[in-house]
Design a protein around this motif. Structure first.
Motif, mmCIF file in Angstrom:
data_model
loop_
_atom_site.group_PDB
_atom_site.id
_atom_site.type_symbol
_atom_site.label_atom_id
_atom_site.label_comp_id
_atom_site.label_asym_id
_atom_site.label_seq_id
_atom_site.Cartn_x
_atom_site.Cartn_y
_atom_site.Cartn_z
ATOM 1 N N PRO A 7 0.802 -1.235 0.000
ATOM 2 C CA PRO A 7 0.000 0.000 0.000
ATOM 3 C C PRO A 7 0.824 1.269 0.000
ATOM 4 O O PRO A 7 0.436 2.258 -0.644
ATOM 5 C CB PRO A 7 -0.850 -0.129 1.270
ATOM 6 C CG PRO A 7 -0.143 -1.140 2.119
ATOM 7 C CD PRO A 7 0.519 -2.083 1.172
ATOM 8 N N SER A 8 1.959 1.288 0.689
ATOM 9 C CA SER A 8 2.753 2.524 0.726
ATOM 10 C C SER A 8 3.367 2.802 -0.641
ATOM 11 O O SER A 8 3.433 3.962 -1.085
ATOM 12 C CB SER A 8 3.844 2.426 1.797
ATOM 13 O OG SER A 8 4.732 1.359 1.530
ATOM 14 N N TYR A 9 3.839 1.760 -1.311
ATOM 15 C CA TYR A 9 4.368 1.943 -2.660
ATOM 16 C C TYR A 9 3.258 2.360 -3.623
ATOM 17 O O TYR A 9 3.451 3.212 -4.496
ATOM 18 C CB TYR A 9 5.016 0.649 -3.165
ATOM 19 C CG TYR A 9 6.342 0.335 -2.529
ATOM 20 C CD1 TYR A 9 7.483 1.060 -2.859
ATOM 21 C CD2 TYR A 9 6.475 -0.702 -1.604
ATOM 22 C CE1 TYR A 9 8.714 0.769 -2.282
ATOM 23 C CE2 TYR A 9 7.696 -0.997 -1.028
ATOM 24 C CZ TYR A 9 8.819 -0.257 -1.373
ATOM 25 O OH TYR A 9 10.024 -0.547 -0.806
ATOM 26 N N LEU A 10 2.094 1.735 -3.488
ATOM 27 C CA LEU A 10 0.964 2.064 -4.352
ATOM 28 C C LEU A 10 0.636 3.545 -4.261
ATOM 29 O O LEU A 10 0.400 4.210 -5.283
ATOM 30 C CB LEU A 10 -0.250 1.215 -3.961
ATOM 31 C CG LEU A 10 -1.565 1.558 -4.661
ATOM 32 C CD1 LEU A 10 -1.457 1.357 -6.164
ATOM 33 C CD2 LEU A 10 -2.710 0.715 -4.085
ATOM 34 N N GLU A 11 0.605 4.069 -3.078
ATOM 35 C CA GLU A 11 0.257 5.480 -2.891
ATOM 36 C C GLU A 11 1.237 6.385 -3.622
ATOM 37 O O GLU A 11 0.838 7.341 -4.308
ATOM 38 C CB GLU A 11 0.228 5.811 -1.395
ATOM 39 C CG GLU A 11 -0.226 7.229 -1.103
ATOM 40 C CD GLU A 11 -0.377 7.477 0.390
ATOM 41 O OE1 GLU A 11 -0.669 8.636 0.751
ATOM 42 O OE2 GLU A 11 -0.209 6.528 1.181
ATOM 43 N N ARG A 12 2.532 6.098 -3.511
ATOM 44 C CA ARG A 12 3.537 6.919 -4.194
ATOM 45 C C ARG A 12 3.396 6.810 -5.707
ATOM 46 O O ARG A 12 3.532 7.800 -6.433
ATOM 47 C CB ARG A 12 4.940 6.500 -3.773
ATOM 48 C CG ARG A 12 5.310 6.852 -2.346
ATOM 49 C CD ARG A 12 6.798 6.868 -2.132
ATOM 50 N NE ARG A 12 7.438 5.650 -2.620
ATOM 51 C CZ ARG A 12 8.758 5.503 -2.726
ATOM 52 N NH1 ARG A 12 9.563 6.488 -2.409
ATOM 53 N NH2 ARG A 12 9.268 4.369 -3.149
ATOM 54 N N ALA A 13 3.150 5.588 -6.187
ATOM 55 C CA ALA A 13 3.001 5.393 -7.627
ATOM 56 C C ALA A 13 1.804 6.162 -8.168
ATOM 57 O O ALA A 13 1.882 6.794 -9.230
ATOM 58 C CB ALA A 13 2.863 3.896 -7.934
ATOM 59 N N VAL A 14 0.695 6.115 -7.436
ATOM 60 C CA VAL A 14 -0.509 6.837 -7.872
ATOM 61 C C VAL A 14 -0.243 8.339 -7.935
ATOM 62 O O VAL A 14 -0.671 9.029 -8.868
ATOM 63 C CB VAL A 14 -1.699 6.520 -6.950
ATOM 64 C CG1 VAL A 14 -2.868 7.466 -7.228
ATOM 65 C CG2 VAL A 14 -2.138 5.075 -7.131
ATOM 66 N N HIS A 15 0.473 8.855 -6.958
ATOM 67 C CA HIS A 15 0.778 10.294 -6.975
ATOM 68 C C HIS A 15 1.639 10.651 -8.192
ATOM 69 O O HIS A 15 1.503 11.754 -8.743
ATOM 70 C CB HIS A 15 1.472 10.709 -5.683
ATOM 71 C CG HIS A 15 0.520 10.920 -4.539
ATOM 72 N ND1 HIS A 15 -0.403 11.936 -4.519
ATOM 73 C CD2 HIS A 15 0.341 10.220 -3.380
ATOM 74 C CE1 HIS A 15 -1.114 11.877 -3.395
ATOM 75 N NE2 HIS A 15 -0.679 10.837 -2.689
ATOM 76 N N SER A 16 2.485 9.742 -8.641
ATOM 77 C CA SER A 16 3.284 10.031 -9.836
ATOM 78 C C SER A 16 2.406 10.070 -11.083
ATOM 79 O O SER A 16 2.736 10.750 -12.055
ATOM 80 C CB SER A 16 4.414 9.006 -9.995
ATOM 81 O OG SER A 16 3.965 7.782 -10.561
ATOM 82 N N VAL A 17 1.281 9.352 -11.066
ATOM 83 C CA VAL A 17 0.307 9.436 -12.161
ATOM 84 C C VAL A 17 -0.433 10.770 -12.087
ATOM 85 O O VAL A 17 -0.629 11.454 -13.096
ATOM 86 C CB VAL A 17 -0.684 8.262 -12.097
ATOM 87 C CG1 VAL A 17 -1.749 8.400 -13.178
ATOM 88 C CG2 VAL A 17 0.051 6.923 -12.253
ATOM 89 N N LEU A 18 -0.833 11.159 -10.893
ATOM 90 C CA LEU A 18 -1.551 12.424 -10.709
ATOM 91 C C LEU A 18 -0.694 13.629 -11.096
ATOM 92 O O LEU A 18 -1.230 14.676 -11.484
ATOM 93 C CB LEU A 18 -2.002 12.558 -9.255
ATOM 94 C CG LEU A 18 -3.049 11.549 -8.778
ATOM 95 C CD1 LEU A 18 -3.228 11.652 -7.262
ATOM 96 C CD2 LEU A 18 -4.377 11.770 -9.492
ATOM 97 N N ASN A 19 0.619 13.487 -11.011
ATOM 98 C CA ASN A 19 1.526 14.603 -11.309
ATOM 99 C C ASN A 19 1.901 14.688 -12.785
ATOM 100 O O ASN A 19 2.751 15.514 -13.160
ATOM 101 C CB ASN A 19 2.796 14.481 -10.466
ATOM 102 C CG ASN A 19 2.538 14.745 -8.999
ATOM 103 O OD1 ASN A 19 1.606 15.464 -8.643
ATOM 104 N ND2 ASN A 19 3.353 14.155 -8.135
ATOM 105 N N GLN A 20 1.302 13.872 -13.646
ATOM 106 C CA GLN A 20 1.631 13.902 -15.064
ATOM 107 C C GLN A 20 1.193 15.216 -15.714
ATOM 108 O O GLN A 20 0.150 15.777 -15.382
ATOM 109 C CB GLN A 20 0.980 12.733 -15.793
ATOM 110 C CG GLN A 20 1.555 11.375 -15.438
ATOM 111 C CD GLN A 20 3.021 11.253 -15.817
ATOM 112 O OE1 GLN A 20 3.382 11.318 -16.989
ATOM 113 N NE2 GLN A 20 3.863 11.086 -14.801
#
Length: 296
Positions: A7-20
């Motif tokens: 879950p902690s990795y997932l959260e960071r990965a999702v934020h990298s999508v949101l920052n596109q």
């Protein structure tokens, strides 16, 4: 994006999508039956900046390749980009890949980028090589594309050529080879993905899965390699054995490493890197520790 128990990795990965910097993104998260449902992690994140989002959960753990196929089926976009939950995209990644598709020929089926590996306080950049020969031929020996996190493919092509769910590893390479027989690839020689080298539970850490992937790879692609002639077939077999032998060596399975590195040298003695690692494997753990010390 496929996820399982991180879950902690997932959260960071999702934020990298949101920052596109590209706005029209649909996020499809496929939860391969995590103990803590991915939907709970996503509920804490504001996804309103996306064009669409959905979370699909498997009722039982099916493996990464099945999860990727599930994501392909669920996606509605013209192009599909992949992101492992413990990797991240740099902000302009999707924008640059979409632009490459828009500017490219009709035959273009996939666009891939370089990556940078996060190690402690620094980064090592890895840029995929420029390929001036038949890409299928190059891929039969080496993964010259990289991980799926650097990869974007036309959705219609991904629906036509499926990931082989039998492969516990090397599935990305298997897929690239089959895709390359149907469409052209384009390389963006910039590191647009961040790979965390010390993340937990990566598929690549399991030598048994490597062995199974090797067996399936040789079975599937030996006939294809033979189409390029007997010498190239031996080269393909040598590289396959080398990949497995190198994985065994760097994980401390020195006896198995020697077995497959010997096979690599016998199959294709023209490749010096096979012989160098074979010699290193003869020294076992003491030589390996010395090599790691010198590198550090």
């Amino acid at each position: 994006m496929t996820t399982y128990n991180r879950p902690s990795y997932l959260e960071r990965a999702v934020h990298s999508v949101l920052n596109q910097t590209y706005d029209n993104i649909e996020l499809v998260v496929v939860d391969d039956h995590s103990e803590t449902p991915a939907s709970e992690t996503l509920s804490e994140i504001d996804l309103s900046g996306l064009a669409a989002d959905q979370c699909v959960r498997h009722e039982e753990n099916q493996g990464a390749n099945a999860a990727r196929n599930t994501g392909i089926d669920a996606a509605s976009g013209e192009y599909i980009a992949f992101l492992d939950d413990d990797d991240r995209w740099v902000p302009e990644k999707i924008e640059r890949q979409v632009a490459a598709f828009r500017d490219g020929p009709d035959e273009l089926g996939a666009v891939y980028t370089g990556l940078k590996t996060e190690q402690g306080d620094g980064f090592n950049e890895s840029i995929p090589p420029e390929i001036d020969i038949d890409l299928t031929k190059a891929l039969l020996c080496e993964n010259v594309v990289g991980s799926l996190s650097v990869f974007m493919v036309r959705a219609d092509l991904a629906a036509k050529v499926r990931l082989d769910e039998r492969f516990p590893c090397w599935a990305d390479l298997e897929w690239y080879i089959n895709l390359s027989r149907h469409a052209e690839f384009e390389r963006i020689p910039d590191p647009l993905v961040i790979y965390e080298s010390d993340s937990h539970n990566r598929l690549t850490t399991d030598i048994k899965k490597k062995q199974a992937g090797y067996d399936l790879f040789v079975e599937e692609f030996s006939p294809v390699a033979k189409e390029y002639g007997s010498l190239f077939y031996r080269k393909m077999r040598g590289w396959a054995a080398y990949r497995l032998g190198a994985s065994a060596y760097y994980r401390g399975f020195y006896s198995r490493a020697r077995q497959y590195l010997t096979l690599a040298v016998v199959m294709y003695p023209l490749e010096s890197s096979f012989f160098i690692l074979f010699v290193a494997s003869l020294g076992g753990k003491p030589v390996h520790k010395t090599v790691r010390y010198v590198r550090s």
